[in-house]
Design an enzyme around this catalytic site. Structure first.
Site, PDB file in Angstrom:
ATOM      1  N   ASP A 226       0.711  -1.349   0.101  1.00  0.00           N
ATOM      2  CA  ASP A 226      -0.009  -0.032  -0.055  1.00  0.00           C
ATOM      3  C   ASP A 226       0.904   1.277  -0.044  1.00  0.00           C
ATOM      4  O   ASP A 226       0.674   2.465  -0.611  1.00  0.00           O
ATOM      5  CB  ASP A 226      -1.021   0.030   1.045  1.00  0.00           C
ATOM      6  CG  ASP A 226      -0.243   0.015   2.648  1.00  0.00           C
ATOM      7  OD1 ASP A 226       0.927   0.052   2.633  1.00  0.00           O
ATOM      8  OD2 ASP A 226      -1.109  -0.157   3.621  1.00  0.00           O
TER       9      ASP A 226
ATOM     10  N   ASP B 176      -2.266  -0.997  12.295  1.00  0.00           N
ATOM     11  CA  ASP B 176      -1.161  -1.599  12.734  1.00  0.00           C
ATOM     12  C   ASP B 176      -1.611  -1.918  13.993  1.00  0.00           C
ATOM     13  O   ASP B 176      -1.128  -3.225  14.331  1.00  0.00           O
ATOM     14  CB  ASP B 176       0.153  -0.720  12.809  1.00  0.00           C
ATOM     15  CG  ASP B 176       0.633  -0.689  11.112  1.00  0.00           C
ATOM     16  OD1 ASP B 176       0.367  -1.570  10.316  1.00  0.00           O
ATOM     17  OD2 ASP B 176       1.825   0.040  10.834  1.00  0.00           O
TER      18      ASP B 176
END
Length: 242
Positions: free
Chosen positions: A89, A111
């Site tokens: 990404d 995350d």
């Protein structure tokens, strides 16, 4: 999970640490390898945010479906495949010229979700069929300390401090140590004797390392805060004398 944002991996007045250099070259290698795949996704109309979301979903599924059942090898394989979205990404965002605050926020937030799922899955195993309350507590500590370590840096930076410190065990180290150990521990089901003990050792290493890193960051923020306040007071005195 990886749209480009500025990061402080070394002090401005120092040479890069060995850990930072290793991370730099490893990231550069995988970026070159994954660039064609990122370009293909762009041509297909896939957005970087979609890759971030799918990558996080894959990590969460791999951790919470496989780890609580003790399927550490296959769980690690699934998680590792989706972890590479962290580079894909970011690569896509650079190719599209779409580096943004929103992308950085989404990346950082997800995350934390992925990390929680990994250590949560391990905690569920030890709370259930793994039948080890101590290691369950250690896994939970790894989960919690990882979140707090990340928070200390984010909070320090939000009040204007650089938080210039290379912690002993940061996010990359937590993931590599835990996933490598889990993957190898999973080979016990394929008949490899004694290898299952790698995972408990790795969890203790991550727990202790995270605690040390947390202390390093707290001490750094305290020092930088004192320095900033002293500089502000000196500037105020200088202004008053002028």
């Amino acid at each position: 999970m990886g749209q480009p944002v500025a990061s402080l991996t070394t002090r401005p007045d120092s040479t890069p640490s060995g850990k930072a250099m290793l991370n730099k070259y490893a990231r550069a290698f995988f970026t070159r390898v994954l660039t064609p795949f990122a370009a293909l996704l762009i041509r297909l109309g896939v957005s970087p945010d979609a890759v971030t979301l799918v990558g996080t979903g894959g990590v969460v599924a791999g951790a919470l479906v496989f780890f609580p059942r003790g399927e550490f090898f296959w769980g690690t394989i699934v998680i590792t495949l989706f972890v590479f979205s962290d580079l894909v990404d970011g690569n896509m965002a650079r190719q599209l010229g779409r580096s943004s605050r929103w992308g950085a926020f989404l990346d950082s937030t997800l995350d934390r979700v992925a990390d929680s799922a990994i250590f949560g899955g391990l905690a569920l195993w030890y709370a259930g069929r793994g039948d080890d309350n101590v290691l369950c507590a250690v896994a939970i500590f790894c989960l919690a300390s990882g979140q707090v370590v990340s928070y200390t840096k984010a909070r320090g930076e939000s009040i204007g401090l650089p938080v210039n410190v290379n912690g002993l065990v940061e996010r990359a180290e937590r993931l590599v140590i835990s996933l490598v150990a889990a993957g190898f521990a999973g080979l016990h089901k394929f008949g490899v004797p004694g290898i299952q003990y790698l995972l408990p050792v790795a969890l203790w290493i991550v727990a202790v390392g995270s605690l040390v890193t947390l202390i390093q960051r707290v001490v750094t923020v305290r020092r930088e805060s004192a320095e900033a306040e002293a500089a502000a007071a000196a500037a105020a005195r200088g202004g008053g004398n002028g």
